[in-house]
Design an enzyme around this catalytic site. Structure first.
Site, PDB file in Angstrom:
ATOM      1  N   TYR A   1      -8.808 -10.483   1.001  1.00 50.26           N
ATOM      2  CA  TYR A   1     -10.174  -9.971   1.144  1.00 50.26           C
ATOM      3  C   TYR A   1     -10.756  -9.532  -0.191  1.00 50.26           C
ATOM      4  O   TYR A   1     -11.939  -9.273  -0.315  1.00 50.26           O
ATOM      5  CB  TYR A   1     -10.276  -8.852   2.198  1.00 50.26           C
ATOM      6  CG  TYR A   1      -9.365  -7.646   2.018  1.00 50.26           C
ATOM      7  CD1 TYR A   1      -9.633  -6.665   1.079  1.00 50.26           C
ATOM      8  CD2 TYR A   1      -8.232  -7.480   2.806  1.00 50.26           C
ATOM      9  CE1 TYR A   1      -8.809  -5.558   0.930  1.00 50.26           C
ATOM     10  CE2 TYR A   1      -7.402  -6.380   2.675  1.00 50.26           C
ATOM     11  CZ  TYR A   1      -7.702  -5.413   1.736  1.00 50.26           C
ATOM     12  OH  TYR A   1      -6.872  -4.332   1.583  1.00 50.26           O
ATOM     13  N   GLU A   2      -9.868  -9.438  -1.252  1.00 50.90           N
ATOM     14  CA  GLU A   2     -10.371  -9.174  -2.603  1.00 50.90           C
ATOM     15  C   GLU A   2     -10.554 -10.486  -3.381  1.00 50.90           C
ATOM     16  O   GLU A   2     -11.225 -10.494  -4.411  1.00 50.90           O
ATOM     17  CB  GLU A   2      -9.395  -8.272  -3.368  1.00 50.90           C
ATOM     18  CG  GLU A   2      -9.232  -6.891  -2.772  1.00 50.90           C
ATOM     19  CD  GLU A   2      -8.120  -6.115  -3.453  1.00 50.90           C
ATOM     20  OE1 GLU A   2      -8.406  -5.324  -4.347  1.00 50.90           O
ATOM     21  OE2 GLU A   2      -6.944  -6.328  -3.083  1.00 50.90           O
TER      22      GLU A   2
ATOM     23  N   ASN B   1       2.298   2.302  11.263  1.00 58.05           N
ATOM     24  CA  ASN B   1       1.571   2.708  12.483  1.00 58.05           C
ATOM     25  C   ASN B   1       1.893   1.734  13.598  1.00 58.05           C
ATOM     26  O   ASN B   1       2.312   0.601  13.340  1.00 58.05           O
ATOM     27  CB  ASN B   1       0.056   2.707  12.219  1.00 58.05           C
ATOM     28  CG  ASN B   1      -0.443   1.369  11.728  1.00 58.05           C
ATOM     29  OD1 ASN B   1      -0.176   0.979  10.586  1.00 58.05           O
ATOM     30  ND2 ASN B   1      -1.151   0.654  12.573  1.00 58.05           N
TER      31      ASN B   1
ATOM     32  N   HIS C   1      -3.164   1.379  -4.591  1.00 59.87           N
ATOM     33  CA  HIS C   1      -2.717   0.270  -5.441  1.00 59.87           C
ATOM     34  C   HIS C   1      -3.190   0.573  -6.865  1.00 59.87           C
ATOM     35  O   HIS C   1      -4.373   0.408  -7.189  1.00 59.87           O
ATOM     36  CB  HIS C   1      -3.309  -1.063  -4.961  1.00 59.87           C
ATOM     37  CG  HIS C   1      -2.735  -1.538  -3.658  1.00 59.87           C
ATOM     38  ND1 HIS C   1      -1.638  -2.364  -3.591  1.00 59.87           N
ATOM     39  CD2 HIS C   1      -3.078  -1.280  -2.388  1.00 59.87           C
ATOM     40  CE1 HIS C   1      -1.343  -2.605  -2.318  1.00 59.87           C
ATOM     41  NE2 HIS C   1      -2.211  -1.957  -1.574  1.00 59.87           N
TER      42      HIS C   1
ATOM     43  N   MET D   1      -2.336  -7.350   6.115  1.00 64.29           N
ATOM     44  CA  MET D   1      -3.431  -8.115   5.507  1.00 64.29           C
ATOM     45  C   MET D   1      -3.033  -8.748   4.178  1.00 64.29           C
ATOM     46  O   MET D   1      -3.876  -8.961   3.299  1.00 64.29           O
ATOM     47  CB  MET D   1      -4.633  -7.187   5.280  1.00 64.29           C
ATOM     48  CG  MET D   1      -5.084  -6.442   6.517  1.00 64.29           C
ATOM     49  SD  MET D   1      -6.443  -5.331   6.152  1.00 64.29           S
ATOM     50  CE  MET D   1      -6.365  -4.210   7.547  1.00 64.29           C
ATOM     51  N   SER D   2      -1.744  -9.022   4.021  1.00 66.23           N
ATOM     52  CA  SER D   2      -1.308  -9.537   2.713  1.00 66.23           C
ATOM     53  C   SER D   2      -0.101 -10.443   2.889  1.00 66.23           C
ATOM     54  O   SER D   2       0.128 -11.012   3.951  1.00 66.23           O
ATOM     55  CB  SER D   2      -0.953  -8.360   1.790  1.00 66.23           C
ATOM     56  OG  SER D   2       0.179  -7.679   2.303  1.00 66.23           O
TER      57      SER D   2
ATOM     58  N   SER E   1       0.826  -1.209   0.000  1.00 61.92           N
ATOM     59  CA  SER E   1       0.000   0.000   0.000  1.00 61.92           C
ATOM     60  C   SER E   1       0.860   1.258   0.000  1.00 61.92           C
ATOM     61  O   SER E   1       1.729   1.428   0.869  1.00 61.92           O
ATOM     62  CB  SER E   1      -0.890   0.023   1.242  1.00 61.92           C
ATOM     63  OG  SER E   1      -1.940  -0.881   1.087  1.00 61.92           O
TER      64      SER E   1
ATOM     65  N   HIS F   1      -5.488  -8.539  -2.418  1.00 62.18           N
ATOM     66  CA  HIS F   1      -5.497  -9.042  -1.047  1.00 62.18           C
ATOM     67  C   HIS F   1      -6.471 -10.204  -0.948  1.00 62.18           C
ATOM     68  O   HIS F   1      -7.389 -10.318  -1.765  1.00 62.18           O
ATOM     69  CB  HIS F   1      -5.912  -7.925  -0.095  1.00 62.18           C
ATOM     70  CG  HIS F   1      -5.005  -6.731  -0.156  1.00 62.18           C
ATOM     71  ND1 HIS F   1      -5.131  -5.753  -1.115  1.00 62.18           N
ATOM     72  CD2 HIS F   1      -3.945  -6.374   0.607  1.00 62.18           C
ATOM     73  CE1 HIS F   1      -4.190  -4.838  -0.936  1.00 62.18           C
ATOM     74  NE2 HIS F   1      -3.455  -5.196   0.105  1.00 62.18           N
TER      75      HIS F   1
ATOM     76  N   ALA G   1       2.646  -2.612   3.789  1.00 65.81           N
ATOM     77  CA  ALA G   1       2.498  -1.671   4.899  1.00 65.81           C
ATOM     78  C   ALA G   1       1.951  -2.475   6.071  1.00 65.81           C
ATOM     79  O   ALA G   1       1.054  -3.298   5.881  1.00 65.81           O
ATOM     80  CB  ALA G   1       1.521  -0.572   4.509  1.00 65.81           C
TER      81      ALA G   1
ATOM     82  N   HIS H   1      -6.587   3.969   6.780  1.00 66.69           N
ATOM     83  CA  HIS H   1      -5.850   3.636   5.558  1.00 66.69           C
ATOM     84  C   HIS H   1      -5.125   4.875   5.027  1.00 66.69           C
ATOM     85  O   HIS H   1      -4.013   4.776   4.510  1.00 66.69           O
ATOM     86  CB  HIS H   1      -6.812   3.067   4.515  1.00 66.69           C
ATOM     87  CG  HIS H   1      -6.126   2.526   3.299  1.00 66.69           C
ATOM     88  ND1 HIS H   1      -5.113   1.582   3.346  1.00 66.69           N
ATOM     89  CD2 HIS H   1      -6.289   2.817   1.977  1.00 66.69           C
ATOM     90  CE1 HIS H   1      -4.689   1.311   2.124  1.00 66.69           C
ATOM     91  NE2 HIS H   1      -5.379   2.046   1.272  1.00 66.69           N
TER      92      HIS H   1
HETATM   93  O1  LIG Z   1      -0.997  -4.217   0.471  1.00 68.81           O
HETATM   94  P1  LIG Z   1      -0.599  -3.979   1.884  1.00 68.81           P
HETATM   95  O2  LIG Z   1      -0.451  -5.219   2.689  1.00 68.81           O
HETATM   96  O3  LIG Z   1       0.616  -3.090   1.988  1.00 68.81           O
HETATM   97  O4  LIG Z   1      -1.827  -3.160   2.511  1.00 68.81           O
HETATM   98  C1  LIG Z   1      -1.978  -2.856   3.892  1.00 68.81           C
HETATM   99  C2  LIG Z   1      -2.947  -3.837   4.533  1.00 68.81           C
HETATM  100  C3  LIG Z   1      -4.300  -3.310   4.097  1.00 68.81           C
HETATM  101  O5  LIG Z   1      -4.662  -3.803   2.847  1.00 68.81           O
HETATM  102  C4  LIG Z   1      -4.083  -1.834   4.032  1.00 68.81           C
HETATM  103  C5  LIG Z   1      -4.522  -1.173   5.290  1.00 68.81           C
HETATM  104  O6  LIG Z   1      -4.151   0.184   5.310  1.00 68.81           O
HETATM  105  O7  LIG Z   1      -2.652  -1.620   3.916  1.00 68.81           O
HETATM  106  N1  LIG Z   2      -4.003  -5.597   9.984  1.00 74.60           N
HETATM  107  C1  LIG Z   2      -3.322  -4.457   9.844  1.00 74.60           C
HETATM  108  N2  LIG Z   2      -2.880  -4.097   8.638  1.00 74.60           N
HETATM  109  C2  LIG Z   2      -2.199  -2.950   8.539  1.00 74.60           C
HETATM  110  N3  LIG Z   2      -1.650  -2.377   7.467  1.00 74.60           N
HETATM  111  C3  LIG Z   2      -1.064  -1.227   7.873  1.00 74.60           C
HETATM  112  N4  LIG Z   2      -1.231  -1.067   9.190  1.00 74.60           N
HETATM  113  C4  LIG Z   2      -1.932  -2.126   9.619  1.00 74.60           C
HETATM  114  C5  LIG Z   2      -2.416  -2.528  10.905  1.00 74.60           C
HETATM  115  O1  LIG Z   2      -2.244  -1.858  11.922  1.00 74.60           O
HETATM  116  N5  LIG Z   2      -3.106  -3.705  10.950  1.00 74.60           N
END
Ligand SMILES: O=P(O)(O)O[C@@H]1C[C@H](O)[C@@H](CO)O1
Ligand SMILES: Nc1nc2[nH]cnc2c(=O)[nH]1
Length: 285
Positions: free
Chosen positions: A90-91, A239, A66, A215-216, A35, A88, A112, A253
């Site tokens: 979730y997609e 974060n 993205h 989440m990836s 991200s 992801h 991220a 996000h």
């Molecule tokens: O594609 P990534 O894993 O970098 O994205 C992160 C996880 C969530 O999809 C999103 C949350 O801000 O960023």
């Molecule tokens: N699950 C999760 N995904 C993230 N992607 C970026 N920051 C976070 C977070 O705090 N939790």
């Protein structure tokens, strides 16, 4: 490739053949941009660029930050393909096997992530040593279903998946870049998302020894490792995950994307130098 139940070797092959017919590039390295980290692709020279919507069999990238483009090009004399926009869980999609059929040997995956480790700070870079695939532990795994032996074995091992030599190389590069003080090595935990963690979930992950959560990445790494690719992964800590009921901070996000943008140049230099130094012909660093 829209429903994972219907995807077979021929589907992946059709997409790979179409791409090979549209570009002269024959990539050995694939980079997935997390991200807000799409500018990793900007370093590629002699670009051939394909919108996901123009690629047969490719779904759309739906998440802000993205772009939804596949970029082929040269990086320090090495041919690469870069996913500017990932899918992801979730997609509902994974396209790593297309890369395999293009001839890719090494996957560099970025994301991220939020930190659980107390010693981490926002903006830190975490070299991924290992992962916990939380959905996988509950049976949600991209390798579910009939195994295609043309890609890999039914029961692939997952120890030592994040290549040790590339991890060491990345540390050395960070030292020479003068950024070692904000580089960590740790365990990434993939959760299903799309919500961020509750405080109780954050505390649970912390107790389990998770350093960063996102989440990836884990599904992509599983599929890449299953089909014999070498893997290297980086998390950008965007974060600190809230672990205390007294803490009023909250993540969004937008905030994730902001920190990603601030640090993407450092990540770009690191990834470029890593690709420049790595041996790409025989799958050893
Ligand atoms: O594609 P990534 O894993 O970098 O994205 C992160 C996880 C969530 O999809 C999103 C949350 O801000 O960023
Ligand atoms: N699950 C999760 N995904 C993230 N992607 C970026 N920051 C976070 C977070 O705090 N939790």
């Amino acid at each position: 490739i829209h429903s994972k139940d219907q995807i077979c070797h021929e589907d992946y092959q059709r997409t790979a053949d179409w791409l090979l017919s549209q570009t002269q590039h024959r990539p050995k390295v694939a980079i997935i941009c997390g991200s807000g980290l799409g500018m990793l692709a900007d370093a590629l020279k002699c670009q051939d660029l394909f919108k996901y919507s123009d690629i047969p069999g490719f779904p759309q990238s739906t998440v802000k930050g993205h772009a939804g483009r596949l970029v082929f090009g040269e990086l320090k004399g090495k041919t690469c393909v870069c996913m500017q926009g990932r899918f992801h869980m979730y997609e509902g999609h994974s396209l790593i096997r297309v890369f395999k059929l293009l001839g890719v040997e090494t996957l560099i995956v970025t994301n991220a992530a939020g930190s659980l480790a107390d010693s981490y700070s926002c903006g830190d870079i975490m070299i991924i040593r290992d992962h916990i695939n939380f959905p996988g532990l509950a049976g949600l795994n991209p390798l579910n279903g009939p195994n295609d032996d043309k890609f890999g074995p039914r029961f692939p091992p997952m120890s030592g998946v994040y290549d040790k030599n590339l991890r060491k190389m990345a540390f050395d590069i960070c030292k020479s870049m003068g950024v070692s003080q904000c580089v960590q090595e740790g365990v990434y935990c993939m959760v299903g998302g799309p919500n961020f963690e509750s405080i109780a979930e954050a505390r649970l992950l912390h107790r389990l020894g998770v350093d960063a959560v996102g989440m990836s990445t884990a599904p992509e790494v599983l599929v890449a490792s299953h089909c014999g690719m070498r893997v290297f992964g980086l998390s950008l800590i965007t974060n600190k995950v809230v672990k205390s009921y007294e803490d009023n901070a909250s993540v969004s996000h937008e905030a994730v994307l902001e920190v990603s943008k601030m640090r993407s140049e450092t990540l770009q230099v690191l990834v470029t130098e890593l690709i420049s130094r790595m041996d790409i012909n025989n799958n050893t660093a």
